[in-house]
Scaffold this active site. Sequence first.
Site, PDB file in Angstrom:
ATOM      1  N   ASP A  16      54.127  35.723  39.897  1.00 15.32           N
ATOM      2  CA  ASP A  16      54.926  36.621  40.798  1.00 15.32           C
ATOM      3  C   ASP A  16      56.228  35.871  41.370  1.00 15.32           C
ATOM      4  O   ASP A  16      56.032  34.780  41.529  1.00 15.32           O
ATOM      5  CB  ASP A  16      54.041  37.188  42.220  1.00 15.32           C
ATOM      6  CG  ASP A  16      54.856  38.279  42.879  1.00 15.32           C
ATOM      7  OD1 ASP A  16      55.618  38.983  42.377  1.00 15.32           O
ATOM      8  OD2 ASP A  16      54.243  38.589  44.004  1.00 15.32           O
ATOM      9  N   HIS A  33      63.074  36.502  35.135  1.00 18.51           N
ATOM     10  CA  HIS A  33      61.801  36.785  34.227  1.00 18.51           C
ATOM     11  C   HIS A  33      62.026  35.814  33.067  1.00 18.51           C
ATOM     12  O   HIS A  33      61.300  35.232  32.494  1.00 18.51           O
ATOM     13  CB  HIS A  33      62.068  38.367  33.425  1.00 18.51           C
ATOM     14  CG  HIS A  33      61.681  39.171  34.734  1.00 18.51           C
ATOM     15  ND1 HIS A  33      60.647  39.048  35.510  1.00 18.51           N
ATOM     16  CD2 HIS A  33      62.306  40.393  35.074  1.00 18.51           C
ATOM     17  CE1 HIS A  33      60.682  40.266  36.253  1.00 18.51           C
ATOM     18  NE2 HIS A  33      61.543  40.752  36.184  1.00 18.51           N
ATOM     19  N   LEU A 127      42.250  27.678  22.906  1.00 18.25           N
ATOM     20  CA  LEU A 127      42.333  28.397  23.965  1.00 18.25           C
ATOM     21  C   LEU A 127      42.376  29.920  23.598  1.00 18.25           C
ATOM     22  O   LEU A 127      43.269  30.154  22.678  1.00 18.25           O
ATOM     23  CB  LEU A 127      43.674  27.905  24.934  1.00 18.25           C
ATOM     24  CG  LEU A 127      44.231  28.884  26.114  1.00 18.25           C
ATOM     25  CD1 LEU A 127      43.392  28.854  27.438  1.00 18.25           C
ATOM     26  CD2 LEU A 127      45.649  28.484  26.296  1.00 18.25           C
TER      27      LEU A 127
HETATM   28  C1  FPP Z   1      56.454  39.425  38.700  1.00 18.80           C
HETATM   29  O1  FPP Z   1      57.782  39.086  39.382  1.00 18.80           O
HETATM   30  C2  FPP Z   1      56.694  39.356  37.255  1.00 18.80           C
HETATM   31  C3  FPP Z   1      56.622  40.091  36.301  1.00 18.80           C
HETATM   32  C4  FPP Z   1      56.395  41.700  36.605  1.00 18.80           C
HETATM   33  C5  FPP Z   1      56.690  39.960  35.161  1.00 18.80           C
HETATM   34  C6  FPP Z   1      56.224  38.743  34.302  1.00 18.80           C
HETATM   35  C7  FPP Z   1      57.006  38.407  33.381  1.00 18.80           C
HETATM   36  C8  FPP Z   1      57.213  37.253  32.827  1.00 18.80           C
HETATM   37  C9  FPP Z   1      56.845  35.810  33.612  1.00 18.80           C
HETATM   38  C10 FPP Z   1      58.182  37.062  31.552  1.00 18.80           C
HETATM   39  C11 FPP Z   1      57.525  37.196  30.624  1.00 18.80           C
HETATM   40  C12 FPP Z   1      56.151  36.327  30.315  1.00 18.80           C
HETATM   41  C13 FPP Z   1      55.508  36.456  29.110  1.00 18.80           C
HETATM   42  C14 FPP Z   1      54.230  35.662  29.162  1.00 18.80           C
HETATM   43  C15 FPP Z   1      56.029  36.974  27.929  1.00 18.80           C
HETATM   44  P1  FPP Z   1      58.744  40.045  40.155  1.00 18.80           P
HETATM   45  O2  FPP Z   1      59.575  40.517  39.385  1.00 18.80           O
HETATM   46  O3  FPP Z   1      57.668  41.259  40.749  1.00 18.80           O
HETATM   47  O4  FPP Z   1      59.180  39.193  41.340  1.00 18.80           O
HETATM   48  P2  FPP Z   1      59.664  39.707  42.755  1.00 18.80           P
HETATM   49  O5  FPP Z   1      58.308  40.300  43.452  1.00 18.80           O
HETATM   50  O6  FPP Z   1      60.132  38.445  43.314  1.00 18.80           O
HETATM   51  O7  FPP Z   1      60.708  40.810  42.772  1.00 18.80           O
END
Ligand code: FPP
Length: 233
Positions: A16, A33, A127
């Site tokens: 997050d 991201h 893994l």
């Molecule tokens: C949460 O941060 C993150 C996500 C919804 C997406 C997670 C994706 C990645 C880390 C990139 C892709 C990864 C892989 C492994 C392919 P948020 O957007 O909710 O953050 P915020 O709460 O600060 O807005």
Amino acid sequence: MTVNSLNLNHIAIIMDGNGRWAKDKGMDRIFGHKEGAKSAKKVIEACSDLNISYLTLYAFSTENWNRPQSEVDSLMSLLSLMLKNEIKELERNNIVFNVVGRVEDLPKSVQNIISDVIDRTKHNTGLVLSLALSYGGRQEIIDAVNKIIVSKKSEIINEEIVKNNLYCPEIPDPDLIIRTAGEHRLSNFLLWQSAYAELFVSKKNWPDFKKKDLMEALKDFENRDRTFGKLTD
Ligand code: FPP
């Protein structure tokens, strides 16, 4: 500390804070991201080096479909790009790639890349990396119950029957769930499997989460007293 002495088979991570990380830097969310994807790559390598058996990353929840279409599209493109770029690295590191979630909801092009990566890594022995994609814990339980009803194999269900109908029954429950960005909630992640998981919350936003933060979580886990509801001697 060696991981073998920890009794730690499965780490699951709620990645997050990508959006907040980007906002703090005056950048757009997708930049967060992209940096988050780099963190994921480093944490995957670290878990592989540490001989962790299972790592599950919450990359896209069923609720994430409600984000603006441009962000959903960018996340799907980033996922495709990352899988295409990293396939050789996964092969080299002996990593088995897996997905939990409603893969059928993803764009066909993403589904094709996923099948290819699963196929090319299925004989590896290191893994087991699972990406939770279009994943929701409640949805997973509903899907399991519906499978049981449709199969008509049983009228009365028990824990074992439900477990065996989850998306990946062969993967053991997570021992440790890490969540970044300081939030203390599960957000529909591995609801069934997290019954006895230890939780670790890091204040760092996901793009800032490094191997040393992972080690801090493992150190913290080492000091947990896991009784699974029983009494300790
Ligand atoms: C949460 O941060 C993150 C996500 C919804 C997406 C997670 C994706 C990645 C880390 C990139 C892709 C990864 C892989 C492994 C392919 P948020 O957007 O909710 O953050 P915020 O709460 O600060 O807005």
